[in-house]
Design an enzyme around this catalytic site. Structure first.
Site, PDB file in Angstrom:
ATOM      1  N   LYS A  12      12.556  17.834  -1.488  1.00  0.00           N
ATOM      2  CA  LYS A  12      13.475  18.500  -1.910  1.00  0.00           C
ATOM      3  C   LYS A  12      14.694  18.525  -0.993  1.00  0.00           C
ATOM      4  O   LYS A  12      14.567  17.606   0.159  1.00  0.00           O
ATOM      5  CB  LYS A  12      13.140  19.934  -1.796  1.00  0.00           C
ATOM      6  CG  LYS A  12      11.998  20.218  -2.848  1.00  0.00           C
ATOM      7  CD  LYS A  12      11.287  21.675  -2.313  1.00  0.00           C
ATOM      8  CE  LYS A  12      10.317  21.815  -3.568  1.00  0.00           C
ATOM      9  NZ  LYS A  12       9.666  23.189  -3.334  1.00  0.00           N
ATOM     10  N   TYR A  52      12.073  23.968 -13.531  1.00  0.00           N
ATOM     11  CA  TYR A  52      11.320  25.426 -13.099  1.00  0.00           C
ATOM     12  C   TYR A  52      11.475  26.055 -13.931  1.00  0.00           C
ATOM     13  O   TYR A  52      11.129  27.531 -13.908  1.00  0.00           O
ATOM     14  CB  TYR A  52      12.255  25.622 -12.056  1.00  0.00           C
ATOM     15  CG  TYR A  52      11.881  24.896 -10.480  1.00  0.00           C
ATOM     16  CD1 TYR A  52      10.244  25.111  -9.886  1.00  0.00           C
ATOM     17  CD2 TYR A  52      12.587  24.477  -9.614  1.00  0.00           C
ATOM     18  CE1 TYR A  52      10.221  24.477  -8.746  1.00  0.00           C
ATOM     19  CE2 TYR A  52      12.348  23.573  -8.438  1.00  0.00           C
ATOM     20  CZ  TYR A  52      10.955  23.385  -8.126  1.00  0.00           C
ATOM     21  OH  TYR A  52      10.802  22.862  -7.025  1.00  0.00           O
ATOM     22  N   PHE A  60      12.985  35.054  -7.041  1.00  0.00           N
ATOM     23  CA  PHE A  60      13.587  34.042  -6.325  1.00  0.00           C
ATOM     24  C   PHE A  60      14.159  32.988  -7.081  1.00  0.00           C
ATOM     25  O   PHE A  60      14.701  31.862  -6.516  1.00  0.00           O
ATOM     26  CB  PHE A  60      12.479  33.518  -5.107  1.00  0.00           C
ATOM     27  CG  PHE A  60      11.496  32.898  -5.886  1.00  0.00           C
ATOM     28  CD1 PHE A  60      11.237  31.813  -6.257  1.00  0.00           C
ATOM     29  CD2 PHE A  60      10.233  33.654  -6.016  1.00  0.00           C
ATOM     30  CE1 PHE A  60      10.047  31.116  -7.059  1.00  0.00           C
ATOM     31  CE2 PHE A  60       9.104  33.274  -6.510  1.00  0.00           C
ATOM     32  CZ  PHE A  60       8.912  32.046  -7.062  1.00  0.00           C
ATOM     33  N   ARG A  88      -1.731  17.272  -4.028  1.00  0.00           N
ATOM     34  CA  ARG A  88      -1.268  18.683  -3.632  1.00  0.00           C
ATOM     35  C   ARG A  88      -1.952  19.030  -2.466  1.00  0.00           C
ATOM     36  O   ARG A  88      -1.432  19.801  -1.546  1.00  0.00           O
ATOM     37  CB  ARG A  88      -2.088  19.393  -4.767  1.00  0.00           C
ATOM     38  CG  ARG A  88      -1.123  19.314  -5.916  1.00  0.00           C
ATOM     39  CD  ARG A  88      -0.129  20.260  -6.128  1.00  0.00           C
ATOM     40  NE  ARG A  88      -0.241  21.901  -6.169  1.00  0.00           N
ATOM     41  CZ  ARG A  88       0.770  22.717  -6.444  1.00  0.00           C
ATOM     42  NH1 ARG A  88       1.835  22.419  -6.512  1.00  0.00           N
ATOM     43  NH2 ARG A  88       0.242  23.834  -6.336  1.00  0.00           N
ATOM     44  N   THR A  94       1.781  26.185  -0.885  1.00  0.00           N
ATOM     45  CA  THR A  94       3.410  26.620  -1.219  1.00  0.00           C
ATOM     46  C   THR A  94       3.824  27.295   0.214  1.00  0.00           C
ATOM     47  O   THR A  94       4.958  26.639   0.253  1.00  0.00           O
ATOM     48  CB  THR A  94       3.417  27.450  -2.626  1.00  0.00           C
ATOM     49  OG1 THR A  94       2.705  26.842  -3.633  1.00  0.00           O
ATOM     50  CG2 THR A  94       4.835  27.725  -2.912  1.00  0.00           C
ATOM     51  N   ARG A 105       3.536  20.021   4.582  1.00  0.00           N
ATOM     52  CA  ARG A 105       4.461  21.125   4.887  1.00  0.00           C
ATOM     53  C   ARG A 105       3.862  21.716   6.128  1.00  0.00           C
ATOM     54  O   ARG A 105       4.313  22.230   6.941  1.00  0.00           O
ATOM     55  CB  ARG A 105       4.045  22.206   3.793  1.00  0.00           C
ATOM     56  CG  ARG A 105       4.902  21.767   2.271  1.00  0.00           C
ATOM     57  CD  ARG A 105       4.207  22.706   1.165  1.00  0.00           C
ATOM     58  NE  ARG A 105       5.274  22.307  -0.060  1.00  0.00           N
ATOM     59  CZ  ARG A 105       4.663  22.833  -1.005  1.00  0.00           C
ATOM     60  NH1 ARG A 105       3.546  23.170  -1.284  1.00  0.00           N
ATOM     61  NH2 ARG A 105       5.518  22.677  -2.207  1.00  0.00           N
ATOM     62  N   ASN A 115      10.585  24.755   1.793  1.00  0.00           N
ATOM     63  CA  ASN A 115       9.143  23.916   1.868  1.00  0.00           C
ATOM     64  C   ASN A 115       9.182  22.329   1.643  1.00  0.00           C
ATOM     65  O   ASN A 115       8.192  21.728   1.381  1.00  0.00           O
ATOM     66  CB  ASN A 115       8.118  24.677   1.301  1.00  0.00           C
ATOM     67  CG  ASN A 115       8.162  24.683  -0.321  1.00  0.00           C
ATOM     68  OD1 ASN A 115       9.059  24.041  -1.010  1.00  0.00           O
ATOM     69  ND2 ASN A 115       7.186  25.128  -0.885  1.00  0.00           N
ATOM     70  N   HIS A 118       7.915  18.957  -3.437  1.00  0.00           N
ATOM     71  CA  HIS A 118       7.355  19.512  -4.597  1.00  0.00           C
ATOM     72  C   HIS A 118       6.035  18.462  -5.152  1.00  0.00           C
ATOM     73  O   HIS A 118       6.037  17.171  -4.793  1.00  0.00           O
ATOM     74  CB  HIS A 118       8.429  19.428  -5.723  1.00  0.00           C
ATOM     75  CG  HIS A 118       7.698  19.602  -7.082  1.00  0.00           C
ATOM     76  ND1 HIS A 118       7.174  21.060  -7.788  1.00  0.00           N
ATOM     77  CD2 HIS A 118       7.493  18.786  -7.857  1.00  0.00           C
ATOM     78  CE1 HIS A 118       6.731  20.565  -8.774  1.00  0.00           C
ATOM     79  NE2 HIS A 118       6.672  19.297  -9.046  1.00  0.00           N
ATOM     80  N   GLU A 129       6.746  16.513 -15.955  1.00  0.00           N
ATOM     81  CA  GLU A 129       7.893  16.046 -15.023  1.00  0.00           C
ATOM     82  C   GLU A 129       8.238  14.736 -14.787  1.00  0.00           C
ATOM     83  O   GLU A 129       9.424  14.337 -14.737  1.00  0.00           O
ATOM     84  CB  GLU A 129       7.217  16.614 -13.570  1.00  0.00           C
ATOM     85  CG  GLU A 129       6.909  18.278 -13.673  1.00  0.00           C
ATOM     86  CD  GLU A 129       6.071  18.756 -12.422  1.00  0.00           C
ATOM     87  OE1 GLU A 129       6.207  19.818 -12.601  1.00  0.00           O
ATOM     88  OE2 GLU A 129       5.775  18.090 -11.678  1.00  0.00           O
TER      89      GLU A 129
HETATM   90  N1  ATP Z   1       8.478  33.963  -2.882  1.00  0.00           N
HETATM   91  C1  ATP Z   1       9.098  33.004  -3.065  1.00  0.00           C
HETATM   92  N2  ATP Z   1      10.467  32.765  -2.244  1.00  0.00           N
HETATM   93  C2  ATP Z   1      11.182  31.880  -2.167  1.00  0.00           C
HETATM   94  N3  ATP Z   1      11.038  30.531  -2.807  1.00  0.00           N
HETATM   95  C3  ATP Z   1       9.732  30.452  -3.417  1.00  0.00           C
HETATM   96  C4  ATP Z   1       8.871  31.815  -3.564  1.00  0.00           C
HETATM   97  N4  ATP Z   1       7.693  31.032  -4.080  1.00  0.00           N
HETATM   98  C5  ATP Z   1       8.072  29.931  -4.470  1.00  0.00           C
HETATM   99  N5  ATP Z   1       9.315  29.551  -4.101  1.00  0.00           N
HETATM  100  C6  ATP Z   1       9.783  28.315  -4.382  1.00  0.00           C
HETATM  101  O1  ATP Z   1       9.650  27.681  -5.767  1.00  0.00           O
HETATM  102  C7  ATP Z   1       8.699  26.639  -5.563  1.00  0.00           C
HETATM  103  C8  ATP Z   1       7.890  26.527  -6.804  1.00  0.00           C
HETATM  104  O2  ATP Z   1       6.782  27.574  -6.769  1.00  0.00           O
HETATM  105  P1  ATP Z   1       5.540  27.689  -7.244  1.00  0.00           P
HETATM  106  O3  ATP Z   1       4.925  28.789  -7.327  1.00  0.00           O
HETATM  107  O4  ATP Z   1       5.364  26.590  -8.752  1.00  0.00           O
HETATM  108  O5  ATP Z   1       4.708  26.699  -6.185  1.00  0.00           O
HETATM  109  P2  ATP Z   1       4.326  25.126  -5.735  1.00  0.00           P
HETATM  110  O6  ATP Z   1       3.788  24.806  -7.088  1.00  0.00           O
HETATM  111  O7  ATP Z   1       3.607  25.067  -4.433  1.00  0.00           O
HETATM  112  O8  ATP Z   1       5.680  24.479  -5.426  1.00  0.00           O
HETATM  113  P3  ATP Z   1       6.280  23.146  -5.896  1.00  0.00           P
HETATM  114  O9  ATP Z   1       6.310  23.244  -7.476  1.00  0.00           O
HETATM  115  O10 ATP Z   1       7.614  23.162  -5.338  1.00  0.00           O
HETATM  116  O11 ATP Z   1       5.257  22.191  -5.410  1.00  0.00           O
HETATM  117  C9  ATP Z   1       8.221  26.718  -4.503  1.00  0.00           C
HETATM  118  O12 ATP Z   1       7.746  25.201  -3.887  1.00  0.00           O
HETATM  119  C10 ATP Z   1       9.279  27.282  -3.326  1.00  0.00           C
HETATM  120  O13 ATP Z   1      10.313  26.277  -2.941  1.00  0.00           O
END
Ligand code: ATP
Length: 155
Positions: A12, A52, A60, A88, A94, A105, A115, A118, A129
């Site tokens: 990211k 997304y 958010f 993962r 996350t 992370r 974070n 992805h 994706e």
């Molecule tokens: N509560 C939150 N506040 C701010 N940003 C968030 C929050 N939850 C998720 N995100 C952001 O959105 C992304 C996607 O959320 P998701 O729940 O799909 O988590 P993830 O699958 O672990 O992450 P990624 O898809 O980025 O690997 C997170 O990686 C983070 O950058």
């Protein structure tokens, strides 16, 4: 072959801005996964909203799109045995506060909203994706000379 599973991993904007690209790529290389595609791009709004789409109703969502637009990202495709699941677990949870040390992370960031990386969470999302971020001609098949040391020979 099961060794041919592929996943989508993306560094990211904060990972790029903090100079963590090399370190992150190195972790996947050292693990034994094979790099299939990688680029350095400023993602446009439409691409990020599609990527997304599942989160579009989250509170958010708009700040996530702004964060992901704040600079170039490094989307990649990695191949190998169980690479979706292992990728993962290499990333960690996350929320970096829930990550154990030793994960990307867990070692390199502190906040969910920054974070740094992805990774696809299933075979379905990996396929979607990869297709969203890369054209088929950007996916490279080549001989990875370490593979014979990484996988036992099938009898
Ligand atoms: N509560 C939150 N506040 C701010 N940003 C968030 C929050 N939850 C998720 N995100 C952001 O959105 C992304 C996607 O959320 P998701 O729940 O799909 O988590 P993830 O699958 O672990 O992450 P990624 O898809 O980025 O690997 C997170 O990686 C983070 O950058």
């Amino acid at each position: 072959s099961p060794n041919k599973e592929r996943t989508f991993i993306m560094i990211k904007p904060d990972g790029v801005q903090r100079g963590l690209v090399g370190k992150i790529v190195q972790r996947f290389e050292e693990k034994g996964f094979k790099l299939i595609a990688m680029k350095f791009v400023q993602a446009d709004d439409k691409l990020l909203r599609t990527h997304y789409a599942a989160l579009k109703d989250k509170p958010f969502f708009e700040s996530l799109i702004k964060y992901m637009s704040s600079g170039p990202v490094v989307p990649m495709v990695w191949e190998g045995l169980n690479v979706i699941k292992v990728g993962r677990s290499m990333l960690g949870a996350t929320n970096p506060a829930d990550c154990i040390p030793g994960t990307i992370r867990g070692d390199l960031c502190v906040q969910t909203g920054r974070n740094i990386i992805h990774g696809s969470d299933s075979g379905d999302s990996a396929q979607k994706e990869i297709g969203l971020w890369f054209t088929p001609s950007e996916l490279h098949d080549y001989t990875h000379h370490s593979e014979k040391w990484i996988y036992e020979k099938k009898k």
